[in-house]
Design a protein around this motif. Structure first.
Motif, PDB file in Angstrom:
ATOM      1  N   TRP A  17       4.606   5.508   2.819  1.00 25.21           N
ATOM      2  CA  TRP A  17       3.045   3.830   2.389  1.00 25.21           C
ATOM      3  C   TRP A  17       2.281   4.811   3.053  1.00 25.21           C
ATOM      4  O   TRP A  17       0.984   4.857   2.300  1.00 25.21           O
ATOM      5  N   ILE A  18       2.375   4.966   4.121  1.00 23.88           N
ATOM      6  CA  ILE A  18       0.759   4.935   4.859  1.00 23.88           C
ATOM      7  C   ILE A  18       0.645   7.007   5.028  1.00 23.88           C
ATOM      8  O   ILE A  18      -0.556   6.839   4.359  1.00 23.88           O
ATOM      9  N   GLY A  19       1.524   7.699   4.642  1.00 25.38           N
ATOM     10  CA  GLY A  19       1.656   8.995   5.196  1.00 25.38           C
ATOM     11  C   GLY A  19       1.244   9.707   4.136  1.00 25.38           C
ATOM     12  O   GLY A  19       0.501   9.954   4.035  1.00 25.38           O
ATOM     13  N   SER A  20       2.709   9.974   3.691  1.00 27.04           N
ATOM     14  CA  SER A  20       2.506  10.282   2.379  1.00 27.04           C
ATOM     15  C   SER A  20       2.149  10.089   0.841  1.00 27.04           C
ATOM     16  O   SER A  20       1.079  10.485   0.184  1.00 27.04           O
ATOM     17  N   TYR A  21       1.738   8.314   0.897  1.00 27.80           N
ATOM     18  CA  TYR A  21       0.875   8.298  -0.519  1.00 27.80           C
ATOM     19  C   TYR A  21      -0.206   7.200   0.215  1.00 27.80           C
ATOM     20  O   TYR A  21      -1.552   6.878  -1.574  1.00 27.80           O
ATOM     21  N   LYS A  22      -0.599   7.321   1.948  1.00 28.01           N
ATOM     22  CA  LYS A  22      -2.158   7.445   1.773  1.00 28.01           C
ATOM     23  C   LYS A  22      -3.322   6.189   2.032  1.00 28.01           C
ATOM     24  O   LYS A  22      -4.264   5.420   1.224  1.00 28.01           O
ATOM     25  N   SER A  23      -1.558   4.697   1.078  1.00 25.33           N
ATOM     26  CA  SER A  23      -2.209   3.699   0.926  1.00 25.33           C
ATOM     27  C   SER A  23      -2.814   2.871   1.997  1.00 25.33           C
ATOM     28  O   SER A  23      -1.798   2.736   3.180  1.00 25.33           O
ATOM     29  N   ARG A  24      -3.677   1.795   2.536  1.00 26.55           N
ATOM     30  CA  ARG A  24      -3.999   0.378   2.762  1.00 26.55           C
ATOM     31  C   ARG A  24      -3.909  -0.567   2.124  1.00 26.55           C
ATOM     32  O   ARG A  24      -4.819  -1.168   2.981  1.00 26.55           O
ATOM     33  N   ASN A  25      -3.407  -0.467   1.322  1.00 27.44           N
ATOM     34  CA  ASN A  25      -2.764  -1.684   0.436  1.00 27.44           C
ATOM     35  C   ASN A  25      -2.014  -2.310   1.362  1.00 27.44           C
ATOM     36  O   ASN A  25      -0.666  -2.098   0.867  1.00 27.44           O
ATOM     37  N   PRO A  26      -2.465  -3.818   1.098  1.00 32.54           N
ATOM     38  CA  PRO A  26      -0.652  -4.628   2.121  1.00 32.54           C
ATOM     39  C   PRO A  26       0.447  -4.854   1.480  1.00 32.54           C
ATOM     40  O   PRO A  26       1.098  -4.513   2.024  1.00 32.54           O
ATOM     41  N   SER A  27      -0.249  -4.622   0.440  1.00 36.14           N
ATOM     42  CA  SER A  27       1.457  -4.993  -0.591  1.00 36.14           C
ATOM     43  C   SER A  27       2.451  -3.606  -0.853  1.00 36.14           C
ATOM     44  O   SER A  27       3.329  -3.642  -1.014  1.00 36.14           O
ATOM     45  N   THR A  28       1.254  -2.461  -0.437  1.00 34.20           N
ATOM     46  CA  THR A  28       2.046  -1.655  -1.213  1.00 34.20           C
ATOM     47  C   THR A  28       2.394  -1.115   0.007  1.00 34.20           C
ATOM     48  O   THR A  28       4.116  -0.526  -0.219  1.00 34.20           O
ATOM     49  N   VAL A  29       2.076  -1.349   1.396  1.00 32.07           N
ATOM     50  CA  VAL A  29       2.184  -1.092   2.850  1.00 32.07           C
ATOM     51  C   VAL A  29       3.991  -1.560   3.547  1.00 32.07           C
ATOM     52  O   VAL A  29       4.999  -0.982   3.558  1.00 32.07           O
ATOM     53  N   SER A  30       3.732  -2.666   2.271  1.00 33.54           N
ATOM     54  CA  SER A  30       4.636  -3.766   2.444  1.00 33.54           C
ATOM     55  C   SER A  30       6.400  -3.565   1.470  1.00 33.54           C
ATOM     56  O   SER A  30       6.976  -3.844   2.664  1.00 33.54           O
ATOM     57  N   ARG A  31       6.854  -2.570   1.440  1.00 30.61           N
ATOM     58  CA  ARG A  31       7.832  -2.207   0.656  1.00 30.61           C
ATOM     59  C   ARG A  31       8.369  -1.636   1.102  1.00 30.61           C
ATOM     60  O   ARG A  31       9.314  -2.255   1.029  1.00 30.61           O
ATOM     61  N   GLY A  32       7.801  -1.293   2.384  1.00 23.29           N
ATOM     62  CA  GLY A  32       8.581  -0.688   3.434  1.00 23.29           C
ATOM     63  C   GLY A  32       9.702  -1.238   4.182  1.00 23.29           C
ATOM     64  O   GLY A  32      10.178  -0.417   4.551  1.00 23.29           O
ATOM     65  N   GLU A  33       9.009  -2.414   4.463  1.00 22.09           N
ATOM     66  CA  GLU A  33       9.536  -3.788   5.225  1.00 22.09           C
ATOM     67  C   GLU A  33      10.765  -3.893   4.721  1.00 22.09           C
ATOM     68  O   GLU A  33      11.979  -4.113   5.544  1.00 22.09           O
ATOM     69  N   LEU A  34      11.195  -3.448   2.984  1.00 21.99           N
ATOM     70  CA  LEU A  34      12.308  -3.587   2.566  1.00 21.99           C
ATOM     71  C   LEU A  34      13.344  -2.843   3.458  1.00 21.99           C
ATOM     72  O   LEU A  34      15.069  -3.146   3.685  1.00 21.99           O
ATOM     73  N   GLY A  35      12.998  -1.757   3.735  1.00 16.15           N
ATOM     74  CA  GLY A  35      14.337  -0.700   4.589  1.00 16.15           C
ATOM     75  C   GLY A  35      14.609  -1.743   5.157  1.00 16.15           C
ATOM     76  O   GLY A  35      15.834  -1.142   6.044  1.00 16.15           O
ATOM     77  N   ALA A  36      13.860  -2.485   6.409  1.00 14.38           N
ATOM     78  CA  ALA A  36      14.304  -2.606   7.919  1.00 14.38           C
ATOM     79  C   ALA A  36      14.810  -3.641   7.412  1.00 14.38           C
ATOM     80  O   ALA A  36      16.137  -4.272   8.323  1.00 14.38           O
ATOM     81  N   VAL A  37      15.012  -4.511   6.298  1.00 15.95           N
ATOM     82  CA  VAL A  37      15.899  -5.701   5.491  1.00 15.95           C
ATOM     83  C   VAL A  37      17.287  -5.272   5.107  1.00 15.95           C
ATOM     84  O   VAL A  37      18.407  -5.798   5.321  1.00 15.95           O
TER      85      VAL A  37
END
Length: 248
Positions: A17-37
């Motif tokens: 979300w940070i690299g490919s999608y270049k997002s700085r939106n905390p909600s969008t970036v938080s989607r990646g945390e599910l990977g750790a779950v």
């Protein structure tokens, strides 16, 4: 000869979300945390079936989740290089691409003591410098290109192409290419993003993947069925259940 099967997981976490999608939106970036779950769920599934996997890890993810990356290593799974922060190599000059490659290598060595043999480019984007850099840094295989479906081949460098001239093939090099396909990737089927509607039913994807496997098993002896999976995507319950059915 039988068909080989590769279960490969791209543990992107926040980096996609940070690299490919270049997002700085905390909600969008938080989607990646599910990977750790999802990683512990996936490791448990693999352990139940006695299966090794390859996990492609960006350096950014390794530093964010060092304990999970060590668990992946300690579970006997291969760790491959997946960029620094899921950046497109073609967005950088040779110096910048080299720096990202080195940052990823340093992070994997620091966290897990791993020098990876394999590389998968973020979002399967490469530059005309990528293959040469992979050779220079001693990688044995790449899994980013789509010049085949079920048969590995040797990568090339030095191809030349434009909109008006005949295609000019470069030279084959000592880098094995394990071809990939968006068809055998969970992200375009499932993940809802600005450029991708996603959200398909697992039954649809199971039908596609099972049919591709059956055809390859019948027609490509000695080939490779190469699935690309993302913990933050495949790790949701109903999708993980589908993956286990496919494994069985």
């Amino acid at each position: 000869m039988s068909l080989s099967c590769a279960l490969t997981f791209d543990f992107d976490a926040f980096s996609v979300w940070i690299g490919s999608y270049k997002s700085r939106n905390p909600s969008t970036v938080s989607r990646g945390e599910l990977g750790a779950v999802a990683v512990p769920r996936i490791l448990a599934l693999l352990e139940r079936h006695g299966l090794p996997a390859t996990v492609c890890v960006p350096g950014h993810t390794a530093l964010a989740y060092p304990d999970l990356v060590k668990r992946i290593r300690d579970g006997g799974h291969e760790i491959a290089h997946h960029g620094w922060v899921h950046e497109n190599p073609a967005d950088f000059d040779e110096s910048g691409e080299r720096q990202n490659l080195e940052r990823g290598l340093e992070a994997l060595q620091r966290v897990a003591g791993v020098t990876p043999a394999g590389y998968r480019s973020p979002a399967w984007d490469v530059s005309d410098k990528t293959v040469g850099l992979l050779l220079e840094y001693g990688f044995r295989y790449d899994s980013s290109l789509m010049g085949g479906d079920f048969l590995p081949y040797y990568a090339r460098r030095g191809d030349r192409f434009d909109a008006v001239s005949p295609y000019r093939f470069g030279e084959n090099v000592d880098l094995v290419e394990l071809p990939v396909s968006w068809l055998l990737d969970d992200f375009p089927h499932f993940e809802h993003a600005e450029d991708n509607p996603g959200l398909a039913a697992p039954s649809k994807v199971e039908e596609i993947w099972a049919a591709e496997f059956a055809w390859a098993a019948e027609n490509v002896p000695g080939g490779l069925f190469n699935l690309t999976l993302h913990p933050q995507v495949i790790g949701r319950g109903h999708r993980l259940a589908m993956l286990e059915r496919l494994i069985e």
